[in-house]
Design a protein around this motif. Sequence first.
Motif, PDB file in Angstrom:
ATOM      1  N   ASP A 146       0.830  -1.205   0.000  1.00 14.34           N
ATOM      2  CA  ASP A 146       0.000   0.000   0.000  1.00 14.34           C
ATOM      3  C   ASP A 146       0.867   1.258   0.000  1.00 14.34           C
ATOM      4  N   ARG A 182      -6.151   2.750   4.935  1.00 11.10           N
ATOM      5  CA  ARG A 182      -7.221   1.758   4.726  1.00 11.10           C
ATOM      6  C   ARG A 182      -7.471   1.515   3.244  1.00 11.10           C
ATOM      7  N   VAL A 183      -7.552   2.598   2.467  1.00  8.81           N
ATOM      8  CA  VAL A 183      -7.802   2.454   1.024  1.00  8.81           C
ATOM      9  C   VAL A 183      -6.597   1.815   0.346  1.00  8.81           C
ATOM     10  N   LEU A 215      -6.720  -1.792   0.933  1.00 10.29           N
ATOM     11  CA  LEU A 215      -7.806  -2.347   0.120  1.00 10.29           C
ATOM     12  C   LEU A 215      -7.333  -2.576  -1.320  1.00 10.29           C
ATOM     13  N   ALA A 273      -6.704  -5.984  -3.476  1.00  9.37           N
ATOM     14  CA  ALA A 273      -7.314  -6.206  -4.793  1.00  9.37           C
ATOM     15  C   ALA A 273      -6.299  -6.806  -5.757  1.00  9.37           C
ATOM     16  N   PHE A 305      -5.731 -10.997   5.625  1.00 17.71           N
ATOM     17  CA  PHE A 305      -6.491  -9.858   6.158  1.00 17.71           C
ATOM     18  C   PHE A 305      -6.091  -9.521   7.584  1.00 17.71           C
ATOM     19  N   LEU A 342     -10.063  -8.821   0.331  1.00 17.73           N
ATOM     20  CA  LEU A 342     -10.705  -7.616  -0.200  1.00 17.73           C
ATOM     21  C   LEU A 342     -12.085  -7.409   0.416  1.00 17.73           C
ATOM     22  N   GLN A 380     -11.834  -6.574   4.165  1.00 13.08           N
ATOM     23  CA  GLN A 380     -11.421  -5.185   4.365  1.00 13.08           C
ATOM     24  C   GLN A 380     -12.582  -4.235   4.087  1.00 13.08           C
ATOM     25  N   SER A 381     -13.407  -4.544   3.091  1.00 10.29           N
ATOM     26  CA  SER A 381     -14.574  -3.712   2.790  1.00 10.29           C
ATOM     27  C   SER A 381     -15.622  -3.811   3.900  1.00 10.29           C
ATOM     28  N   ARG A 436     -15.655  -1.711   7.476  1.00 11.51           N
ATOM     29  CA  ARG A 436     -16.329  -0.425   7.702  1.00 11.51           C
ATOM     30  C   ARG A 436     -17.656  -0.622   8.433  1.00 11.51           C
TER      31      ARG A 436
END
Length: 426
Positions: free
Chosen positions: A34, A44-45, A48, A52, A250, A372, A375-376, A379
Amino acid sequence: MTGVRKVAAASAVGNSIELYDFLLYGTASALVFDKIFFPQFDSRVGVLLAFATFGAGFLARPLGGAVIGHLGDRIGRRAMLVVTLSVTGVSTATIGLLPTYAQVGILAPVLLVLLRVVQGFFMGGEQSGASLMAVEHAPPGRWGWYGSWVFIGSPVGLVLANLAMYLSSRATGERDFLSWGWRLPFLFSVVLVGIGLYIRLRVAESPRFARAGKARLPIAEVLRDRWRVVLLGAGVNLGFTIFIYVLSVFMIGYGRTELAIPADGLLVAITAGAVAQVVAVPAFGLLSDRVGRFPVMFGGAIFQTAFAFPLFWLTDSGWFTFALVLGFVGSAALFGPSAAYFAELFRTRVRYSGVALSFQLGAVLGGGLAPLLAQSLLRTGTWAIALYLIAGAVLSGVCLLAIGSAHEAEPAGGESDGQPLAPAQA
């Protein structure tokens, strides 16, 4: 060492190296990719997006399984395993030479994804072929035991990957590790592949394959005659791969971003879990030879269902390492007997195609998407991830139940080396 032990050990070593290549990427995705390939996003993004790219490798696995499985049934198991090990190793080493986003911009993550897809394609035929080499050399009644030797390669590969990252991190320090230290474990793949090729080239072809008649179009025959078993087998593997990749990939990102656990502590926790699974996988494989595949694997699905919420209760309460060790051990009940279980679903003449396609469909829908999606879902809350784990485990259990009746209903033409295919749970 007897012939079957030599083959099983060689398959396990080769698969360990192959899994090192594949799983090293997952560890790097959670720890550094990342920052290196997606630095323009928040943590976080960025994680993610890194996950991916990790999943991109899984998208190619069913296609690789179909192509390599088809060639493995036509040409031979041994030849295809040499190819899969060689190409995957070269792809892994090349990742270690990639420029970063700061150096070439968007081209860096594009090249990363392309290499990951190549990894996934050839990985699609690796694990199935390695397990068949062990199983097809094994005597009747010992398929679970010797097949499990190959699947030790998954936790051993994970141990090697995390150990390589840990040693590189400790040796270079945080700043240099992000700059160049992360590359060392990827480049080390060249050494491991050389060792693996030396071992694999000294192993004889599967005797069952040598005796069996050759199918003209193995993949077409599987899809025509056993498509339902292929789909149900994919469901069996899907639940396991969801669970294990949430644990092994994860949870590293979760521990780093949500629990503020240092990278060294995360790598130690994952390594401890993988070491425990090295013991658990053959133990459950041996147990499946004694009591049957179905009760052992169904018990594993029940464990994964029951452990989904406690996993996060324990990690959030400071028991991170204990939770991971328990998860790795319990999930081995579903994983350990899998080599024998999947091999028993298909005739020898189309076995590589059937096992590879079934196993890899489950892997892409489970493991490829698990980090993925987890992680989504984070939230929403960890309870949503727990429900996701439960859904996968329930699907595995349902497919195990369904595949038993489908297998028993196989007509007399469904046979392996002249003998009727035994029910999967028998």
